[in-house]
Design an enzyme around this catalytic site. Sequence first.
Site, PDB file in Angstrom:
ATOM      1  N   ASP A   1       2.855  10.584 -15.353  1.00  0.00           N
ATOM      2  CA  ASP A   1       1.408  10.807 -15.243  1.00  0.00           C
ATOM      3  C   ASP A   1       0.794  10.907 -16.638  1.00  0.00           C
ATOM      4  OD1 ASP A   1       1.451  10.738 -12.456  1.00  0.00           O
ATOM      5  OD2 ASP A   1       1.989  12.845 -12.321  1.00  0.00           O
TER       6      ASP A   1
ATOM      7  N   LYS B   1       8.074   6.911 -11.834  1.00  0.00           N
ATOM      8  CA  LYS B   1       6.949   6.641 -10.929  1.00  0.00           C
ATOM      9  C   LYS B   1       5.711   6.320 -11.757  1.00  0.00           C
ATOM     10  CE  LYS B   1       4.664   9.932  -8.506  1.00  0.00           C
ATOM     11  NZ  LYS B   1       3.227   9.646  -8.656  1.00  0.00           N
TER      12      LYS B   1
ATOM     13  N   ASP C   1       3.494   3.708  -7.299  1.00  0.00           N
ATOM     14  CA  ASP C   1       2.841   4.642  -6.369  1.00  0.00           C
ATOM     15  C   ASP C   1       1.331   4.398  -6.379  1.00  0.00           C
ATOM     16  OD1 ASP C   1       2.127   6.911  -4.862  1.00  0.00           O
ATOM     17  OD2 ASP C   1       2.308   8.271  -6.578  1.00  0.00           O
ATOM     18  N   LEU C   2       0.913   3.300  -5.736  1.00  0.00           N
ATOM     19  CA  LEU C   2      -0.516   2.955  -5.742  1.00  0.00           C
ATOM     20  C   LEU C   2      -1.152   3.212  -4.378  1.00  0.00           C
ATOM     21  CD1 LEU C   2      -0.367  -0.270  -7.972  1.00  0.00           C
ATOM     22  CD2 LEU C   2      -0.761   2.096  -8.659  1.00  0.00           C
ATOM     23  N   LYS C   3      -0.385   3.645  -3.413  1.00  0.00           N
ATOM     24  CA  LYS C   3      -0.892   4.070  -2.089  1.00  0.00           C
ATOM     25  C   LYS C   3      -1.950   3.115  -1.543  1.00  0.00           C
ATOM     26  CE  LYS C   3      -0.185   9.020  -3.116  1.00  0.00           C
ATOM     27  NZ  LYS C   3      -0.012   9.026  -4.584  1.00  0.00           N
TER      28      LYS C   3
ATOM     29  N   HIS D   1      -4.354   1.053   0.759  1.00  0.00           N
ATOM     30  CA  HIS D   1      -5.030   1.378   2.026  1.00  0.00           C
ATOM     31  C   HIS D   1      -6.247   0.468   2.126  1.00  0.00           C
ATOM     32  CE1 HIS D   1      -6.707   4.827   4.794  1.00  0.00           C
ATOM     33  NE2 HIS D   1      -6.667   3.650   5.393  1.00  0.00           N
ATOM     34  N   ASP D   2      -6.099  -0.647   2.849  1.00  0.00           N
ATOM     35  CA  ASP D   2      -7.190  -1.625   2.940  1.00  0.00           C
ATOM     36  C   ASP D   2      -6.936  -2.469   4.187  1.00  0.00           C
ATOM     37  OD1 ASP D   2      -9.292  -3.487   2.210  1.00  0.00           O
ATOM     38  OD2 ASP D   2      -8.943  -2.971   0.106  1.00  0.00           O
ATOM     39  N   ILE D   3      -7.699  -3.538   4.381  1.00  0.00           N
ATOM     40  CA  ILE D   3      -7.440  -4.396   5.545  1.00  0.00           C
ATOM     41  C   ILE D   3      -6.072  -5.072   5.366  1.00  0.00           C
ATOM     42  CG2 ILE D   3      -9.872  -4.743   6.118  1.00  0.00           C
ATOM     43  CD1 ILE D   3      -9.652  -7.518   4.752  1.00  0.00           C
ATOM     44  N   PRO D   4      -5.427  -5.433   6.486  1.00  0.00           N
ATOM     45  CA  PRO D   4      -4.043  -5.937   6.398  1.00  0.00           C
ATOM     46  C   PRO D   4      -3.850  -7.075   5.397  1.00  0.00           C
ATOM     47  CG  PRO D   4      -4.610  -5.515   8.678  1.00  0.00           C
ATOM     48  CD  PRO D   4      -5.871  -5.294   7.894  1.00  0.00           C
TER      49      PRO D   4
ATOM     50  N   THR E   1      -5.472  -7.854   2.675  1.00  0.00           N
ATOM     51  CA  THR E   1      -5.565  -7.401   1.282  1.00  0.00           C
ATOM     52  C   THR E   1      -4.334  -6.588   0.894  1.00  0.00           C
ATOM     53  OG1 THR E   1      -7.955  -7.375   1.472  1.00  0.00           O
ATOM     54  CG2 THR E   1      -7.022  -6.084  -0.331  1.00  0.00           C
TER      55      THR E   1
ATOM     56  N   THR F   1      -0.673  15.668   0.811  1.00  0.00           N
ATOM     57  CA  THR F   1      -0.309  17.091   0.830  1.00  0.00           C
ATOM     58  C   THR F   1      -1.452  17.990   0.364  1.00  0.00           C
ATOM     59  OG1 THR F   1       0.796  16.692  -1.282  1.00  0.00           O
ATOM     60  CG2 THR F   1       2.207  16.860   0.643  1.00  0.00           C
TER      61      THR F   1
ATOM     62  N   ARG G   1       9.892  22.193  -7.776  1.00  0.00           N
ATOM     63  CA  ARG G   1       9.879  23.073  -8.944  1.00  0.00           C
ATOM     64  C   ARG G   1      11.235  23.754  -9.071  1.00  0.00           C
ATOM     65  NH1 ARG G   1       6.338  20.370  -9.647  1.00  0.00           N
ATOM     66  NH2 ARG G   1       4.161  20.738 -10.067  1.00  0.00           N
TER      67      ARG G   1
ATOM     68  N   GLY H   1       7.111  15.816 -11.783  1.00  0.00           N
ATOM     69  CA  GLY H   1       6.232  15.497 -12.906  1.00  0.00           C
ATOM     70  C   GLY H   1       6.266  16.588 -13.939  1.00  0.00           C
ATOM     71  N   ARG H   2       5.304  17.506 -13.859  1.00  0.00           N
ATOM     72  CA  ARG H   2       5.092  18.506 -14.905  1.00  0.00           C
ATOM     73  C   ARG H   2       6.286  19.369 -15.290  1.00  0.00           C
ATOM     74  NH1 ARG H   2      -0.428  19.952 -12.052  1.00  0.00           N
ATOM     75  NH2 ARG H   2       0.898  19.181 -10.368  1.00  0.00           N
TER      76      ARG H   2
END
Length: 248
Positions: A16, A38, A65-67, A69-72, A74, A129, A190, A223-224
Amino acid sequence: MTFDAHPRSSLIVALDFDSLPSAVKFAKQIADLVGMFKIGNQLFTAAGPAAVKEVAALGPGIFLDLKFHDIPNTVAGAVLSAAAMTGVQLVNVHALGGTAMLRAAVQAISAGVPMGADRPRLLAVTILTSMDQKSMKEVGIGGPPKSRVLKLAKLTQSAGVDGVVASVQEAKAIRKLCGREFLIATPGVRPKQKNSQEPQDDQARTATPREAIKAGADFIIVGRPILAASDPRTAAQEIVDEIASAKS
Ligand code: C5P
């Protein structure tokens, strides 16, 4: 794709960063200790496919990790482009895109891969989450988050998706419902000493690497706790050691 059996292959470190030079400088320090890096929306938006190319050249695989979420149509195009990048081993989409979108992504992840060759695996995010029951209700999704997560995990599996990103708290039930082969990647991890004494950043529900592996996670996303450690190599090595002991 068969993932290496070494415990480090279960560790995914979230890069990140807001610039590619800082991400690469950091990644070089720990590249031999991790299974994957990632690359998420922040770094990819700043640096584009060059981020994948330069980080993959360090050795570990890439979780892009671009997640989506669009029409099929695309999403299929985006997944196809992601899968064509050398080094990408995991790609993800939002389960809330629905069955047609998930199926389009499943088809795209294999398209263009020669018979018998490795293909990246496709994961789905069920419910973010960061969402609780109240914020889910605001967007028209009723019921307790956990039952939604389980229904969406099953839906993604029926559509042919390889696994999900989920909290450790949900992992056990997903493993039971979806079986051994379904992949589970858990963020919000953690190490123990931090769990008891130090702030948890913005992660509301956290678990130790041991708890994540015991709950059935194939991959833990960190990550952190590594990025912000005074000694990132030691921080990464301690997590790999904890994974190894949890698996033995
Ligand atoms: O710094 P930290 O260990 O909390 O980073 C966790 C990483 O996992 C971040 O890149 C975050 O975007 C990602 N993530 C998450 N929760 C999800 C999905 C991804 O924290 N449900």
